[in-house]
Design a protein around this motif. Structure first.
Motif, mmCIF file in Angstrom:
data_model
loop_
_atom_site.group_PDB
_atom_site.id
_atom_site.type_symbol
_atom_site.label_atom_id
_atom_site.label_comp_id
_atom_site.label_asym_id
_atom_site.label_seq_id
_atom_site.Cartn_x
_atom_site.Cartn_y
_atom_site.Cartn_z
ATOM 1 N N GLU B 90 0.832 -1.203 0.000
ATOM 2 C CA GLU B 90 0.000 0.000 0.000
ATOM 3 C C GLU B 90 0.861 1.245 0.000
ATOM 4 N N LYS B 91 0.305 2.316 -0.545
ATOM 5 C CA LYS B 91 0.975 3.605 -0.474
ATOM 6 C C LYS B 91 0.429 4.353 0.730
ATOM 7 N N ILE B 92 1.328 4.883 1.587
ATOM 8 C CA ILE B 92 0.927 5.655 2.771
ATOM 9 C C ILE B 92 1.627 7.005 2.655
ATOM 10 N N GLU B 93 0.860 8.060 2.598
ATOM 11 C CA GLU B 93 1.446 9.399 2.406
ATOM 12 C C GLU B 93 2.447 9.352 1.247
ATOM 13 N N SER B 94 3.717 9.655 1.528
ATOM 14 C CA SER B 94 4.681 9.697 0.420
ATOM 15 C C SER B 94 5.370 8.368 0.151
ATOM 16 N N TRP B 95 5.184 7.363 1.020
ATOM 17 C CA TRP B 95 5.994 6.150 0.868
ATOM 18 C C TRP B 95 5.170 4.923 0.480
ATOM 19 N N TRP B 96 5.882 3.928 -0.042
ATOM 20 C CA TRP B 96 5.266 2.657 -0.407
ATOM 21 C C TRP B 96 5.669 1.573 0.583
ATOM 22 N N VAL B 97 4.691 0.814 1.056
ATOM 23 C CA VAL B 97 4.961 -0.424 1.779
ATOM 24 C C VAL B 97 4.995 -1.535 0.733
ATOM 25 N N MET B 98 6.047 -2.347 0.789
ATOM 26 C CA MET B 98 6.175 -3.478 -0.144
ATOM 27 C C MET B 98 6.483 -4.748 0.658
ATOM 28 N N ARG B 99 6.399 -5.885 -0.026
ATOM 29 C CA ARG B 99 6.849 -7.136 0.599
ATOM 30 C C ARG B 99 7.811 -7.843 -0.337
ATOM 31 N N ASP B 100 8.828 -8.471 0.259
ATOM 32 C CA ASP B 100 9.802 -9.211 -0.547
ATOM 33 C C ASP B 100 9.187 -10.560 -0.960
ATOM 34 N N GLY B 103 7.407 -12.406 1.659
ATOM 35 C CA GLY B 103 6.365 -11.706 2.414
ATOM 36 C C GLY B 103 6.889 -10.750 3.464
ATOM 37 N N VAL B 104 8.215 -10.586 3.560
ATOM 38 C CA VAL B 104 8.790 -9.675 4.556
ATOM 39 C C VAL B 104 8.536 -8.225 4.121
ATOM 40 N N LEU B 105 7.932 -7.447 5.013
ATOM 41 C CA LEU B 105 7.594 -6.059 4.685
ATOM 42 C C LEU B 105 8.819 -5.159 4.708
ATOM 43 N N PHE B 106 8.829 -4.189 3.805
ATOM 44 C CA PHE B 106 9.814 -3.106 3.857
ATOM 45 C C PHE B 106 9.164 -1.879 3.225
ATOM 46 N N CYS B 107 9.787 -0.704 3.409
ATOM 47 C CA CYS B 107 9.213 0.526 2.858
ATOM 48 C C CYS B 107 10.210 1.197 1.920
ATOM 49 N N VAL B 108 9.674 1.877 0.934
ATOM 50 C CA VAL B 108 10.460 2.719 0.028
ATOM 51 C C VAL B 108 10.071 4.151 0.339
ATOM 52 N N VAL B 109 11.038 4.919 0.830
ATOM 53 C CA VAL B 109 10.756 6.242 1.391
ATOM 54 C C VAL B 109 11.596 7.301 0.696
ATOM 55 N N ARG B 110 11.211 8.553 0.885
ATOM 56 C CA ARG B 110 12.004 9.655 0.345
ATOM 57 C C ARG B 110 13.352 9.724 1.076
#
Lengths: 125, 125
Positions: B90-100, B103-110
């Motif tokens: 999901e996209k939250i504000e400016s960043w994306w939550v992703m899963r590898d 299924g391990v979650l990580f975020c792509v942030v500014r």
């Protein structure tokens, strides 16, 4: 007196995801991954930040990330971290598996990166 | 062309463990923790390794660790990581939550740490 520092982040994944997860993080950081010759349950994915070893570990457990703290005195460091609120889970070979106050697993291991350890480890009285 | 680097590790914990986990990791690394004035769901626990920001985050989810990748082009980085096998969550504000791929979650942030980013980020064509 002993010393410790954060040394590694490991992505722990079950067998069926091991190869794809190694390939993913290797590509994500742009480094060559190397499966450990002596223990093929571990693959090194370089140091995405200088001083932080990144690894993928094959485990018989749900996927997760865990951290390793390296120290020149495992018993003293485990006791220090217990005092701060962590609990011992199990000793495996030379290292201790512990959990933080929310149950997040981490390991206390022998010094893995002598150069970074000498430079950056904190000293505890 | 864009750039990215690993920038942070976050311990995500539910409300009931938030204070004890902040205190634990603060003591483990020997640094003062600071709850974010603007967003009290985040507490900074310094840089246990230079260039790696460590945080505790209050979440409505089981305890876990996740990583943040910072980038100067979120869309391009998310697409690159998708090609390598990750999925958008999901996209939250400016960043994306992703899963590898496991299924391990990580975020792509500014970009969070401009100095370390300028020095250490990898460039992708």
């Amino acid at each position: 007196m002993h010393r410790s520092r954060l040394t590694a982040a490991l992505v722990d994944v079950p067998e069926e995801h091991y190869r794809s997860v190694i390939a993913f993080w290797s590509g994500a950081f742009g480094v060559e991954a190397e499966v450990d010759d002596e223990d093929p349950d571990y693959a090194s994915v370089g140091q995405p930040i200088p001083g932080l070893q990144f690894m993928v570990q094959r485990v018989d457990a749900p996927s997760r990330i865990h951290l390793d703290i390296e120290t020149d005195d495992i018993d003293a460091e485990v006791e220090r971290l217990e005092t701060l609120g962590a609990e011992r889970v199990e000793k495996i070979e030379s290292w201790w598996v512990m959990r933080d106050p929310a149950g997040v697993l981490f390991c206390v291991v022998r010094v893995q990166d002598p150069e970074a350890f000498a430079r950056d480890a904190r000293t505890w009285q």
